[in-house]
Design a protein around this motif. Structure first.
Motif, mmCIF file in Angstrom:
data_model
loop_
_atom_site.group_PDB
_atom_site.id
_atom_site.type_symbol
_atom_site.label_atom_id
_atom_site.label_comp_id
_atom_site.label_asym_id
_atom_site.label_seq_id
_atom_site.Cartn_x
_atom_site.Cartn_y
_atom_site.Cartn_z
ATOM 1 N N LEU A 61 0.914 -1.094 -0.537
ATOM 2 C CA LEU A 61 0.031 0.397 0.788
ATOM 3 C C LEU A 61 0.801 1.027 -0.145
ATOM 4 C CD1 LEU A 61 -2.584 -1.447 2.301
ATOM 5 C CD2 LEU A 61 -2.982 -0.745 0.513
ATOM 6 N N ALA A 62 1.889 0.805 -0.069
ATOM 7 C CA ALA A 62 3.049 2.569 0.325
ATOM 8 C C ALA A 62 3.743 2.476 -0.670
ATOM 9 C CB ALA A 62 4.171 2.211 1.569
ATOM 10 N N ARG A 63 3.133 0.953 -1.735
ATOM 11 C CA ARG A 63 3.752 2.392 -2.935
ATOM 12 C C ARG A 63 2.642 3.403 -3.878
ATOM 13 N NH1 ARG A 63 4.373 -4.306 -5.450
ATOM 14 N NH2 ARG A 63 4.556 -2.982 -7.356
ATOM 15 N N GLU A 64 3.737 4.180 -4.568
ATOM 16 C CA GLU A 64 3.220 4.956 -5.021
ATOM 17 C C GLU A 64 1.616 4.525 -6.164
ATOM 18 O OE1 GLU A 64 4.344 7.861 -8.499
ATOM 19 O OE2 GLU A 64 5.883 8.288 -6.700
ATOM 20 N N ASN A 65 2.486 3.358 -7.169
ATOM 21 C CA ASN A 65 1.788 3.543 -8.070
ATOM 22 C C ASN A 65 0.060 1.831 -6.772
ATOM 23 O OD1 ASN A 65 3.040 0.688 -7.157
ATOM 24 N ND2 ASN A 65 2.920 0.047 -9.818
ATOM 25 N N ALA A 66 0.283 1.576 -6.724
ATOM 26 C CA ALA A 66 -1.269 0.868 -5.468
ATOM 27 C C ALA A 66 -2.010 1.249 -5.399
ATOM 28 C CB ALA A 66 -0.385 0.508 -3.913
ATOM 29 N N LEU A 67 -2.808 0.426 -5.799
ATOM 30 C CA LEU A 67 -4.827 0.223 -5.737
ATOM 31 C C LEU A 67 -4.911 -1.152 -5.045
ATOM 32 C CD1 LEU A 67 -5.507 1.199 -8.616
ATOM 33 C CD2 LEU A 67 -5.942 3.216 -7.578
ATOM 34 N N ALA A 68 -6.112 -0.315 -3.742
ATOM 35 C CA ALA A 68 -6.778 -1.440 -2.901
ATOM 36 C C ALA A 68 -8.005 -0.692 -2.462
ATOM 37 C CB ALA A 68 -5.327 -1.897 -1.711
ATOM 38 N N PHE A 69 -9.328 -1.606 -3.048
ATOM 39 C CA PHE A 69 -10.920 -1.295 -2.262
ATOM 40 C C PHE A 69 -10.774 -2.449 -1.409
ATOM 41 C CE2 PHE A 69 -9.690 0.323 -6.303
ATOM 42 C CZ PHE A 69 -10.817 2.018 -6.005
ATOM 43 N N ILE A 70 -11.309 -2.209 -0.374
ATOM 44 C CA ILE A 70 -12.227 -3.249 0.535
ATOM 45 C C ILE A 70 -13.427 -3.347 0.916
ATOM 46 C CG2 ILE A 70 -12.001 -4.377 2.528
ATOM 47 C CD1 ILE A 70 -9.356 -3.266 3.176
ATOM 48 N N ALA A 71 -14.409 -4.289 0.362
ATOM 49 C CA ALA A 71 -15.798 -4.498 0.810
ATOM 50 C C ALA A 71 -15.867 -5.300 1.831
ATOM 51 C CB ALA A 71 -16.181 -5.567 -0.511
ATOM 52 N N ASP A 72 -16.813 -4.107 2.807
ATOM 53 C CA ASP A 72 -17.244 -4.348 4.062
ATOM 54 C C ASP A 72 -18.844 -4.524 4.168
ATOM 55 O OD1 ASP A 72 -15.019 -3.404 5.867
ATOM 56 O OD2 ASP A 72 -15.341 -1.597 5.597
ATOM 57 N N SER A 73 -19.171 -4.948 4.838
ATOM 58 C CA SER A 73 -20.433 -5.455 5.720
ATOM 59 C C SER A 73 -20.499 -5.029 6.702
ATOM 60 C CB SER A 73 -20.769 -6.932 5.692
ATOM 61 O OG SER A 73 -20.267 -7.302 7.032
ATOM 62 N N PRO A 74 -21.221 -4.991 7.259
ATOM 63 C CA PRO A 74 -21.365 -4.101 9.183
ATOM 64 C C PRO A 74 -20.682 -4.974 9.885
ATOM 65 C CG PRO A 74 -24.158 -4.422 7.623
ATOM 66 C CD PRO A 74 -23.095 -5.632 6.808
ATOM 67 N N ALA A 94 -3.814 -3.695 -6.767
ATOM 68 C CA ALA A 94 -3.890 -3.585 -8.097
ATOM 69 C C ALA A 94 -2.913 -2.677 -8.409
ATOM 70 C CB ALA A 94 -5.457 -3.394 -8.801
ATOM 71 N N THR A 95 -2.304 -2.358 -9.112
ATOM 72 C CA THR A 95 -0.872 -1.386 -9.839
ATOM 73 C C THR A 95 -1.277 -0.612 -10.934
ATOM 74 O OG1 THR A 95 0.381 -3.801 -10.327
ATOM 75 C CG2 THR A 95 0.657 -2.596 -8.033
ATOM 76 N N ILE A 96 -0.664 0.010 -10.940
ATOM 77 C CA ILE A 96 -0.608 0.943 -12.043
ATOM 78 C C ILE A 96 0.337 1.022 -12.762
ATOM 79 C CG2 ILE A 96 -1.096 3.188 -13.557
ATOM 80 C CD1 ILE A 96 -4.420 3.070 -12.109
ATOM 81 N N HIS A 97 0.414 1.013 -14.136
ATOM 82 C CA HIS A 97 1.579 0.181 -15.111
ATOM 83 C C HIS A 97 1.207 1.403 -16.256
ATOM 84 C CE1 HIS A 97 2.636 -2.884 -12.713
ATOM 85 N NE2 HIS A 97 1.976 -3.343 -12.933
ATOM 86 N N LYS A 98 1.835 2.623 -16.451
ATOM 87 C CA LYS A 98 2.713 3.245 -17.351
ATOM 88 C C LYS A 98 4.128 2.798 -17.996
ATOM 89 C CE LYS A 98 -0.398 6.664 -15.454
ATOM 90 N NZ LYS A 98 -1.269 6.577 -16.382
ATOM 91 N N ARG A 99 3.747 2.665 -19.558
ATOM 92 C CA ARG A 99 5.165 1.863 -20.320
ATOM 93 C C ARG A 99 5.277 2.700 -21.100
ATOM 94 N NH1 ARG A 99 4.487 -4.129 -19.127
ATOM 95 N NH2 ARG A 99 5.114 -4.029 -16.995
ATOM 96 N N PRO A 100 6.990 2.818 -21.434
ATOM 97 C CA PRO A 100 6.620 3.941 -22.471
ATOM 98 C C PRO A 100 6.963 3.293 -24.001
ATOM 99 C CG PRO A 100 8.559 3.593 -20.672
ATOM 100 C CD PRO A 100 7.535 2.911 -20.318
ATOM 101 N N GLY A 101 6.638 3.302 -25.202
ATOM 102 C CA GLY A 101 6.734 3.537 -26.225
ATOM 103 C C GLY A 101 8.453 2.827 -26.605
#
Length: 143
Positions: free
Chosen positions: A37-50, A59-66
């Motif tokens: 979670l400390a990574r700059e390109n990290a995403l996380a979502f949690i589904a909660d119930s009561p 997930a991670t975001i990746h940007k690749r140059p050509g």
């Protein structure tokens, strides 16, 4: 996330103990996820119930140059997804993947990718039902 990891990770340990191992403690998982979670390109979502969390996706975001052979591309890659067995087939997993799609689009990504181990037929069926299609195959030969 650490609490939900075991039931999704255990089949990997059972099927491929040459690659996967059971975590030695809950603290190890907390450390692992904290570092992720400390990574700059990290995403996380949690589904909660009561009562408790019932699922998560990372997930991670990746940007690749050509370059001379490849076009530039940006994509979001689902690293892990887990849904409590009691919540299977209730739409939790689909909602988690949709959260990643939306976040990926907001980050400028043009595609959503993931990988699935060949033995994990349930995950493969889930991602196919979510609209992902096969794009590449990894092959292995033990030495």
């Amino acid at each position: 996330m650490a609490q939900l990891n075991d039931f999704v990770h255990a089949p990997h340990v059972n099927e491929r103990p040459d690659i996967f191992r059971a975590p030695s403690s809950a603290e190890d998982l907390v450390s692992l996820y904290s570092a992720f979670l400390a990574r700059e390109n990290a995403l996380a979502f949690i589904a909660d119930s009561p009562e408790r969390p019932v699922g998560y996706v990372t997930a991670t975001i990746h940007k690749r140059p050509g370059d001379a052979l490849m076009r530039p591309r940006s994509f979001v890659f689902v690293e892990h997804i887990a849904v409590a067995p009691t919540m299977a087939r209730t739409g939790v997993g689909t909602a988690l993947v949709e959260s990643i799609r939306v976040a990926g689009k907001e980050a400028g990504c043009t595609s959503l990718l993931t990988d699935v181990w060949d033995f994990n037929k349930r995950a493969l069926a889930f991602f196919e039902a979510a609209g992902l299609v096969h794009m590449r195959h990894w092959l292995e030969q033990p030495l």
